[in-house]
Design an enzyme around this catalytic site. Structure first.
Site, PDB file in Angstrom:
ATOM      1  N   ASP A 217       0.873  -1.175   0.000  1.00  0.00           N
ATOM      2  CA  ASP A 217       0.000   0.000   0.000  1.00  0.00           C
ATOM      3  C   ASP A 217       0.910   1.224   0.000  1.00  0.00           C
ATOM      4  O   ASP A 217       2.033   1.144  -0.469  1.00  0.00           O
ATOM      5  CB  ASP A 217      -0.948  -0.032   1.207  1.00  0.00           C
ATOM      6  N   HIS A 240       2.225   1.883  -3.177  1.00  0.00           N
ATOM      7  CA  HIS A 240       1.296   2.825  -3.804  1.00  0.00           C
ATOM      8  C   HIS A 240       1.825   4.252  -3.761  1.00  0.00           C
ATOM      9  O   HIS A 240       1.058   5.197  -3.946  1.00  0.00           O
ATOM     10  CB  HIS A 240      -0.075   2.756  -3.130  1.00  0.00           C
TER      11      HIS A 240
END
Length: 393
Positions: A217, A240
């Site tokens: 993430d 991310h």
């Protein structure tokens, strides 16, 4: 002469005695039965109790070796500075419910002048938790524990420690002041859900230095109430990217103000530098004074993105624009390769267009040619090398 020598000797003896009293207390984990290949939950709890009560600086030592551990709550206030020195590998239960109802495996809170150091690894054994994670489709999904929670602390340092395979976020920093990560590492596969590297909230003066984050993430996520954040010499990827937000979902959120990010490399990330707010949401706290400089992108999707229509997994609608104002944001000397044609994507709120956004020396390539910039509800100032602008959809 003898009298002078005796007086000098006496003074030296007193000084040495005073220094001896002021020396750090060292508490080896073995003192309380903490030995390799054993469960050290109680041993660390007991060592912490002794060290925290010490009127002088103290140091808890966990040596090399593998140690099992369930959830611990290392709580202050302590009477003097305290250090937890870890050279071993600390292993969490594999079962996501193995730490009971705790949502932070290693919790440190209400402690000032705390240091976590050494070459140790905290292994969250998150494989089963990632497989069971259905939060993308289930709003009432089961909460799994993160590796570290640092809560309501002042003047803390985490140095050269590794967080590995957390079941959830690797680190959450909440309500802290003057908190530094230096030489910190996060290791998790790119497909490990919700394994943000470091998440910040309601904290002032967090510094993330010389840090390497591989996550599933956001490498770093900057939540509401984050003030005066400094990020320097950080490697991110997979993951991310580095995000401010998401923000706007709740009315209780505090403003984000002040970010300096320099000398960062992002590699094979789904996003690069991202600011994200929710549409059709009640939050109004502004985002301001963000400065990004000297960033290298290597095969990054969406290298520069402001997304005020953030709506993951279709958990919202976009009928009403975001109520958050974004202002004074600078992107300078951002270079590298983009996996998307739109190297710069600035999608701001139609109700509160972004203000004072600047792009300077942006050099991003897509398939060997210059990437393009897309803007909506913002008029950025542009200087130096620039990308061609195209109309937003």
């Amino acid at each position: 002469m003898d009298m002078e020598l005796s007086t000098t000797t006496l003074v030296l003896f007193i000084l040495l005695a005073a220094c001896g009293i002021a020396q750090s207390l060292v508490v080896p984990i073995s003192k309380y039965g903490g030995v390799p290949n054993s469960d050290i939950t109680q041993a660390l709890t007991n060592a912490w109790r002794e060290a925290c009560a010490s009127p002088t600086a103290s140091k808890i030592v966990i040596p090399r070796g593998n140690f099992r551990m369930r959830a611990v709550d290392l709580k202050g206030p302590c009477k003097a500075p305290i250090e937890l020195y870890v050279d071993g590998t600390i292993i969490a239960p594999m079962n996501p419910r193995g730490v009971g109802d705790e949502w932070q495996w290693v919790k440190v809170q209400y402690v000032d002048y705390f240091t976590l150091s050494g070459n140790g690894v905290f292994d969250g054994q998150g494989g089963i938790a990632w497989q069971q994670n259905d939060c993308g489709t289930n709003l009432n999904c089961a909460r799994t524990p993160m590796n570290f929670g640092f809560n309501f602390m002042k003047h803390a340092v985490v140095r050269t420690i590794t967080s590995k395979d957390s079941k959830n976020f690797n680190v959450n920093v909440l309500g802290c002041q003057n908190f530094t990560f230096d030489g910190f590492k996060v290791i998790a596969p790119g497909n490990s859900l919700n394994t943000d590297g470091i998440h910040l909230g309601r904290s002032n003066g967090v510094r993330i230095l010389n840090t390497d984050i591989k996550a599933g993430d956001d490498c770093i996520s900057i939540g509401d109430g984050s003030v005066n954040t400094y990020i320097y010499n950080v490697k991110c990827g997979p993951g991310h990217g580095i995000s401010v937000g998401s923000l706007g979902k709740y009315t209780t959120e505090a403003p984000v103000n002040g970010l300096i990010l320099k000398k960062v490399t992002l590699t094979n990330t789904d996003n690069g530098l991202r600011i994200k707010t929710w549409p059709s949401a009640p939050g109004t706290s502004p985002i301001s004074n963000l400065f990004y400089e000297d960033v290298t992108m290597i095969n990054v999707r969406n290298p520069i993105i402001i997304d005020q229509e953030y709506c993951p997994w279709n958990q919202c609608n976009k009928r009403n624009p975001s109520k958050i104002r974004i202002r004074n944001v600078s992107f300078k000397n951002i270079r590298g390769t983009s996996l998307t044609r739109e190297g710069v994507n600035l999608i701001c709120s139609s109700a509160l267009p972004c203000q004072q956004v600047s792009l300077r020396d942006i050099d991003l390539k897509f398939n060997g040619a210059p990437a393009v910039a897309v803007c909506r509800n913002v008029r950025p100032t542009v200087a130096g090398r620039a990308l061609p602008f195209v109309a937003a959809n």
